[in-house]
Enzyme design. Sequence first.
Site, PDB file in Angstrom:
ATOM      1  N   GLU A 298       0.849  -1.196   0.000  1.00 30.23           N
ATOM      2  CA  GLU A 298       0.000   0.000   0.000  1.00 30.23           C
ATOM      3  C   GLU A 298       0.882   1.242   0.000  1.00 30.23           C
ATOM      4  O   GLU A 298       1.864   1.316   0.742  1.00 30.23           O
ATOM      5  CB  GLU A 298      -0.896   0.073   1.245  1.00 30.23           C
ATOM      6  CG  GLU A 298      -2.029  -0.910   1.326  1.00 30.23           C
ATOM      7  CD  GLU A 298      -2.884  -0.666   2.572  1.00 30.23           C
ATOM      8  OE1 GLU A 298      -2.776   0.430   3.171  1.00 30.23           O
ATOM      9  OE2 GLU A 298      -3.647  -1.562   2.946  1.00 30.23           O
ATOM     10  N   GLU A 352     -13.551   5.860  -0.532  1.00 32.30           N
ATOM     11  CA  GLU A 352     -14.475   4.954   0.171  1.00 32.30           C
ATOM     12  C   GLU A 352     -15.223   5.732   1.248  1.00 32.30           C
ATOM     13  O   GLU A 352     -14.679   6.057   2.298  1.00 32.30           O
ATOM     14  CB  GLU A 352     -13.693   3.785   0.778  1.00 32.30           C
ATOM     15  CG  GLU A 352     -12.973   2.946  -0.262  1.00 32.30           C
ATOM     16  CD  GLU A 352     -12.078   1.890   0.350  1.00 32.30           C
ATOM     17  OE1 GLU A 352     -12.610   0.900   0.899  1.00 32.30           O
ATOM     18  OE2 GLU A 352     -10.841   2.078   0.310  1.00 32.30           O
ATOM     19  N   LYS A 355     -15.485   4.555   5.225  1.00 35.33           N
ATOM     20  CA  LYS A 355     -14.325   4.252   6.069  1.00 35.33           C
ATOM     21  C   LYS A 355     -14.330   5.141   7.303  1.00 35.33           C
ATOM     22  O   LYS A 355     -14.554   6.353   7.215  1.00 35.33           O
ATOM     23  CB  LYS A 355     -13.018   4.458   5.292  1.00 35.33           C
ATOM     24  CG  LYS A 355     -12.741   3.394   4.242  1.00 35.33           C
ATOM     25  CD  LYS A 355     -11.286   3.375   3.831  1.00 35.33           C
ATOM     26  CE  LYS A 355     -10.424   2.763   4.912  1.00 35.33           C
ATOM     27  NZ  LYS A 355      -9.021   2.589   4.492  1.00 35.33           N
ATOM     28  N   GLU A 361      -8.944   9.312   5.332  1.00 37.83           N
ATOM     29  CA  GLU A 361      -9.197   7.887   5.110  1.00 37.83           C
ATOM     30  C   GLU A 361     -10.218   7.637   4.008  1.00 37.83           C
ATOM     31  O   GLU A 361     -10.225   6.585   3.377  1.00 37.83           O
ATOM     32  CB  GLU A 361      -9.669   7.224   6.405  1.00 37.83           C
ATOM     33  CG  GLU A 361      -8.586   7.020   7.438  1.00 37.83           C
ATOM     34  CD  GLU A 361      -7.574   5.969   7.013  1.00 37.83           C
ATOM     35  OE1 GLU A 361      -7.967   4.999   6.330  1.00 37.83           O
ATOM     36  OE2 GLU A 361      -6.384   6.124   7.327  1.00 37.83           O
TER      37      GLU A 361
END
Length: 419
Positions: A298, A352, A355, A361
């Site tokens: 990541e 997203e 999250k 995030e």
Amino acid sequence: MTPAAVLCMYPVPNYTVFLFFKMKNVNSDERLSNWCLVYLGFINLLYGAVLTVYAFKGTYGVNYGRIADNLPSPGSVVTLLKAAKIKNTRIYDADHEVLKAFKGSGIEIIIGLGNEYLKEMSVGEDRAMDWIKENVQPFLPGTKIVGIAVGNEILGGGDHELWEVLLPSVKNIYGALGRLGLTKVVEVSSPHSEAVFTNSFPPSACVFKDDVLVYMKPLLEFFSKTGSPFYINAYPFLAYKSDPEHIDINYALFKSNQGILDSKTNLHYDNMFEAQVDAAYAALEKAGFPKMEVIVSETGWASKGDPDEAGASLENARTYNRNLRKRLAKKKGTPYRPKFVARAYIFALFNENLKPGPTSERNFGLFKADGSIAYDIGFTGLKDSSGASSLIPFKVIGGSSCTLLLTTCITLLLLISAS
């Protein structure tokens, strides 16, 4: 010359094709040899197009996270990835709808065994076998599952019970794959966060934390035997966010800067990404694993954040991801390990919206939820799924593919007989 017979066997995961040819009127050993070479050449050509690739052979992949309620369907995601020419991806579970959608796409995928399963998997190989038979084996070889990530950021995390069960879980998953003949198809790994290190600056000073090393070393010993790389989640964004007063943002973004000099190795670094990768290499070397490859599982940059999240902006996200893509496209190593090509999975494919945590995030995506680009780094957004397909025609070994193979072999037999 007496009639000759050739028995040919070609193994495929979960399938073995036996073909018996009675070759009559073979006038010479040379003719027999030539026809066998023709046959084997065809087999290699055919199966080279359909067998799963066993490793991350590219340099650029992307993490397909799905903690959201507004994302495109998995089928549309496949279209998006193919349009962007992204051939490697990771997911954090083994969602069947995703795995079905990726069938025949040619995209290599690492699936995740969630942290919540580790205690159960550590008990015995039979449970691991059940999980693989449910979530891996049925989708091969049509879906190119090339790896299983067992847990995520376990060591260095807060749940020490999971530290205890990580290695047994890894061993049981690998053992179950072995019983099914899949260890050369599906890699077993476990990604780590920077929390496993005591320090990472300068890169040569990096070491594993003492309490982590007790569990890390046996894990690395096992991965060394199986040939698995060391996966690390490396985020220059998080490093910069934690100390913006002392870190040059240009150094974090691959932009022009003075860089740093590691006085121990006398190596110069002009970007933090390479320094973080080499820090992992230094820690591995001190732990006794100098030949283990590091892959970044990541990395990314948030396009939006809270007021106290320094550096989180659309422009910085665009700059980091654009420059990282250029860097990985060079297919070269790092200052400390020039012979190991740098490879990374970008976090993430989409923003997203569900999250938890700070605003950043929810804003790491290269694409928005509707499939359009979040910012321009050279990718194409989602196209109409009715466009021309570029899927390889032989999706599954068996059925029509085996029929094609058998038909070809019979044709070869007829040609031999006629000659």
